[in-house]
Design a protein around this motif. Structure first.
Motif, short mmCIF file in Angstrom:
data_model
loop_
_atom_site.label_atom_id
_atom_site.label_comp_id
_atom_site.label_asym_id
_atom_site.label_seq_id
_atom_site.Cartn_x
_atom_site.Cartn_y
_atom_site.Cartn_z
N LYS A 236 0.80 -1.23 0.00
CA LYS A 236 0.00 0.00 0.00
C LYS A 236 0.84 1.28 0.00
CE LYS A 236 -3.06 2.41 3.18
NZ LYS A 236 -3.96 2.33 4.33
N VAL A 239 2.77 1.79 -3.27
CA VAL A 239 1.89 1.95 -4.43
C VAL A 239 1.24 3.34 -4.40
CG1 VAL A 239 -0.24 1.14 -5.52
CG2 VAL A 239 1.49 -0.51 -4.80
N ILE A 240 0.82 3.78 -3.22
CA ILE A 240 0.21 5.11 -3.13
C ILE A 240 1.22 6.19 -3.52
CG2 ILE A 240 -0.61 6.83 -1.43
CD1 ILE A 240 -2.32 4.60 -0.21
N THR A 242 3.64 5.87 -5.73
CA THR A 242 3.76 5.87 -7.20
C THR A 242 2.51 6.50 -7.82
OG1 THR A 242 2.72 3.71 -7.62
CG2 THR A 242 5.08 3.70 -7.15
#
Lengths: 283, 283
Positions: A236, A239-240, A242
């Protein structure tokens, strides 16, 4: 080689099974899967030789875990509990930090190798298993020093026989980097697919106007939500990060268009054309 | 068929030339291009038979304009000024509204057919020209009723011989729809490439960790900025609309992750998996 156990007889596990059987016709491949229909299908397709369960793991030489990453967190410790001292277990998950943390203090930690083969297709299930999936692909290994030397050696010999390139990373760096080159690509494709589907009520219009460029960009939106949801959950934070950068870049591009600064629009694309050199190395 | 003129001897124009020569070995293909080196290259590759200029256009049977869409706005009226009454001229641009507006009142409007073949690769220049590029591809024709009947017929016969599917649309609908399935895909790929390049100082890391999924999603970022900048400029309003929706969808996905609502994350992907059916029709 003798007894290979594949836990999760889908694209990833099944493709390992097919290649190992081709390399070592003498070895027996056992399949474990929560979906009975997949096991039956894998048997019929010759992907596995026999169905098995956790109690059989004590006779395993190699155990390959190829299931969604949340399930791996539960299954890996159980597998380690069941194996002999000479068994090597590796997973194939797209996140490495949580799984390494999970078994850090397991008495059989030395029997586990944290692996991420950068290989796959957008298809899933036993039918998706193919020969040669791993040839010339990169295989990232994390915390190699935590695995018993002889067992490292056995796994590395297998990866080498399959034609893979090995790269060593720590789990934190792996999860951070892979968010950019893999996890973000999937979200970008899924949201592109969503944007187009939402807009076009009449699907024939999409079908007729979309070409190979759209098909390529949106291809990953065919991927399995059951596999990808736990990856996004485990990774998480990265990814957030990116996603924030990707959204900012898109907003900036939009702003340049709104400002009619098409020289800057040109430059944005021209600088990124450089991706050619990177892609030439991949394909 | 006799004299075919290709204005812009790159991927699109050159591929028309190759296929037309294969179908009609008797016809002569003339090339016009602002880049002398491209003309020489096209001659050497056998893509064209002879170099030409605008004064030669009066002997053309068919003129194909395959240059960036801003240049087409300037070139098409000039071409129409030079041709005979029996010449059919078509372009291949990715935007149709501005070009149709531009020649709406031209005395030779009936000699022009507004065409957008949904075909191409991420490569450019005469070397990128390939046989069979148009086979089984969609060809969108706008304002067909504005073109003289006999000339429509000649062009349609050619497209049919090349193996293309014809779809008729008005220019406004074309530009709006194509923004979703083509223009947005390009920006999504360019910005994905930019995000990853910006992040990774050490390119070997990208190279080693990126797989075929990333390569597919980012492929369009290899496209020519000289071709794409004018497309985004001409189709600014529609493209900005698609970007707004795409950015909103990405933000919503991110919000679901931040809220730890992974059931909704799953559903977002699951609903979009449906893109499979659409893609099956394209590939």
């Amino acid at each position: 080689m003798n007894n290979i156990f594949i836990i999760g007889v889908g694209l990833i596990g099944g493709s390992f099974a097919l290649d190992i059987k081709a390399l070592h016709p003498e070895c027996k491949v056992f399949g474990i899967d929560t979906t009975e229909a997949h096991l039956e299908e894998a048997l019929q397709l010759g992907v596995i030789d026999e169905k098995a369960n956790f109690e059989d793991l004590n006779k395993a030489e190699i155990v390959i875990i190829a299931i969604p990453v949340d399930a791996t967190l539960e299954v890996l410790p159980k597998v380690l509990d069941h194996i002999s001292d000479d068994t090597i277990v590796f997973d194939a998950g797209s996140t490495k930090e949580d799984i390494c943390d999970k078994v850090r203090n397991h008495p059989k930690r030395r029997n586990y190798l944290a692996v991420h083969p950068i290989a796959g297709t957008e298809h899933s299930g036993p039918k998706a298993a193919i020969h040669g999936l791993y040839k010339n692909k990169t295989n990232i290994i994390c915390e190699v020093e935590e695995t018993a030397f002889k067992l490292q050696e056995k796994a590395l010999k297998l990866f080498s026989d399959l034609g893979m390139r090995i790269r060593y990373m720590n789990p934190k760096a792996h999860d951070k980097h892979i968010a950019y080159v893999s996890h973000l690509s999937h979200i970008s494709a899924f949201m592109l697919g969503k944007t187009v589907i939402d807009k076009e009520r009449n699907e024939r219009d999409i079908f007729d106007m979309a070409g190979s460029g759209f098909a390529s960009t949106v291809r990953l939106a065919k991927s399995s939500p059951a596999m990808w949801t736990p990856i996004f959950k485990q990774n998480k934070t990265n990814v957030i990060e990116t996603l924030d950068e990707y959204i900012d870049n898109l907003k900036h591009f939009k702003q340049l268009m709104e400002d009619n600064d098409f020289e800057a629009v040109y430059n944005e694309m021209e600088k990124t054309n450089h991706i050619k050199d990177i892609l030439n190395g991949i394909q």
